[in-house]
Design a protein around this motif. Structure first.
Motif, PDB file in Angstrom:
ATOM      1  N   TYR A 182      71.377 117.056  47.363  1.00  0.00           N
ATOM      2  CA  TYR A 182      71.214 115.631  47.069  1.00  0.00           C
ATOM      3  C   TYR A 182      72.587 114.979  46.950  1.00  0.00           C
ATOM      4  CZ  TYR A 182      72.011 117.131  42.206  1.00  0.00           C
ATOM      5  OH  TYR A 182      72.533 117.690  41.059  1.00  0.00           O
ATOM      6  N   THR A 183      72.630 113.671  47.182  1.00  0.00           N
ATOM      7  CA  THR A 183      73.909 112.955  47.221  1.00  0.00           C
ATOM      8  C   THR A 183      74.300 112.365  45.874  1.00  0.00           C
ATOM      9  OG1 THR A 183      72.686 111.019  48.010  1.00  0.00           O
ATOM     10  CG2 THR A 183      73.757 112.400  49.668  1.00  0.00           C
ATOM     11  N   ASN A 199      69.129 111.184  42.631  1.00  0.00           N
ATOM     12  CA  ASN A 199      68.314 111.747  43.707  1.00  0.00           C
ATOM     13  C   ASN A 199      67.808 113.152  43.398  1.00  0.00           C
ATOM     14  OD1 ASN A 199      68.813 109.427  45.078  1.00  0.00           O
ATOM     15  ND2 ASN A 199      69.891 110.350  46.794  1.00  0.00           N
ATOM     16  N   LEU A 253      63.435 107.260  50.725  1.00  0.00           N
ATOM     17  CA  LEU A 253      64.555 107.973  51.322  1.00  0.00           C
ATOM     18  C   LEU A 253      64.538 109.428  50.873  1.00  0.00           C
ATOM     19  CD1 LEU A 253      67.424 105.364  50.756  1.00  0.00           C
ATOM     20  CD2 LEU A 253      66.006 105.661  52.799  1.00  0.00           C
ATOM     21  N   SER A 295      69.155 113.122  50.432  1.00  0.00           N
ATOM     22  CA  SER A 295      70.462 112.881  51.048  1.00  0.00           C
ATOM     23  C   SER A 295      70.518 111.491  51.679  1.00  0.00           C
ATOM     24  CB  SER A 295      70.757 113.957  52.097  1.00  0.00           C
ATOM     25  OG  SER A 295      69.713 114.025  53.057  1.00  0.00           O
ATOM     26  N   ASP A 296      69.626 110.604  51.253  1.00  0.00           N
ATOM     27  CA  ASP A 296      69.602 109.190  51.648  1.00  0.00           C
ATOM     28  C   ASP A 296      69.279 108.953  53.117  1.00  0.00           C
ATOM     29  OD1 ASP A 296      70.205 108.119  49.073  1.00  0.00           O
ATOM     30  OD2 ASP A 296      72.282 108.720  49.346  1.00  0.00           O
TER      31      ASP A 296
END
Length: 313
Positions: free
Chosen positions: A68-69, A73, A207, A210-211
């Motif tokens: 995840y970013t 998230n 999303l 990782s968007d």
């Protein structure tokens, strides 16, 4: 109309309409190992499996290994099919350990008598069908479609998308739970449920962790709807039935090996009452005739005096 809904197209009596239900005359199959091992060893195996999958489920949420970013998230963990099934694998492992412990406790104190297939064993059966089939599907889907969208191969990927299938294959060999051809609708419905969720999630603006504007590139209904439709149909009507058929075949091979090489040893050890796997649905008269026999712990079997048919184990 014949009871067998597709006479001649299924091995044995697999296509009997009764096999569509979650009934089984031998409940103990869901609580013991297939092989001639002590129940204590089976309990240890089940507890270790439950502890492992619970630990890994928790670790996969809290461990930041680059999936995840942003911190917010992290909780998108739950949108991935891998993690849906990780949750199911963990739940099944806990339930399976619980019923194995329960069986060990009850058989040490006396006979365990079922009036019908217990609800908790039906629940275990569904979890078993779903989680084991999905593990094979997820492994195949990841390495064919999802891995190309990854930037690197992590140990977590190997555990989630390779070791899971190795565990499932080993577990199917160890346990005695049967597969039923007519239960194939269960993992297919599971696949449909996730695929519908993934589509709704994306078109609603969701999303990935990782968007990215999709959960899996292969299921991108906005930019590549034809590809998404192809993978959806392939997953439900191709890969899932094939995975279930593989597990069904593996369980049949397990039974054939047991019957050929081990069943007589089980009978020799336990005499005319086969403690682990020779179960029959007993009425009052036959159950009473079992009174003088003993279970594996040496405890005399208690007489069934209710007058109802019982599953006596």
């Amino acid at each position: 109309m014949p009871e067998n809904g597709c006479s001649g197209c299924c091995p044995g009596n697999e296509c009997r309409l009764a096999n569509f239900k979650l009934d089984h005359p031998h409940p103990r199959l869901f609580m013991t190992a297939r092989w001639n091992v002590g129940q204590g060893w089976f309990v240890a195996y089940r507890v270790i499996a439950a502890a492992f999958w619970l630990s890994w489920t928790i670790a996969s949420v809290v461990w930041n290994y680059g999936w995840y970013t942003y911190e917010e998230n992290r909780f998108l963990w739950i949108i991935y099919l891998t993690d849906w099934n990780l949750t199911l694998m963990t739940l099944r492992a806990i339930v399976h350990a619980s019923v194995a412990i329960y069986y060990l406790h009850r058989t040490r104190s006396g006979t365990l008598v079922f009036t019908s297939m217990p609800l908790y064993l039906r629940f275990l059966w569904v979890l078993f069908n779903l989680s084991t089939t999905a593990a094979l599907v997820i492994t195949g889907f990841y390495w064919v479609a999802a891995y190309a969208d990854s930037t690197s191969l992590l140990s977590a990927d190997l555990l989630n998308h390779a070791a899971n299938t190795i565990y499932v294959i080993m577990d199917v060999i160890v346990v005695a739970i049967p597969y039923r051809i007519l239960h194939i609708f269960q993992p297919m419905l599971y696949a449909v449920t996730y695929l519908v969720f993934a589509a709704i999630y994306q078109v609603s603006g969701g999303l990935s962790a990782s968007d990215k504007p999709y959960i899996y590139r292969a299921l991108d209904w906005i930019q590549a709807p034809k590809t998404a439709a192809m993978y959806t149909a392939l997953s439900v009507f191709g890969v899932t039935p094939v995975a279930y058929a593989i597990l069904f075949g593996l369980s049949k091979a397990r039974e054939a090996i047991y019957d050929r090489w081990f069943a007589h040893k089980q009978n020799d050890q336990h005499g005319d009452f086969n403690e682990a796997f020779d179960y029959t649905e007993l009425g009052e008269a036959e159950a009473a005739s079992q009174t003088s026999r003993k279970d594996h712990a040496g405890t005399p079997l208690k007489e069934n005096t209710s007058g109802d048919n019982k599953y006596v184990t």
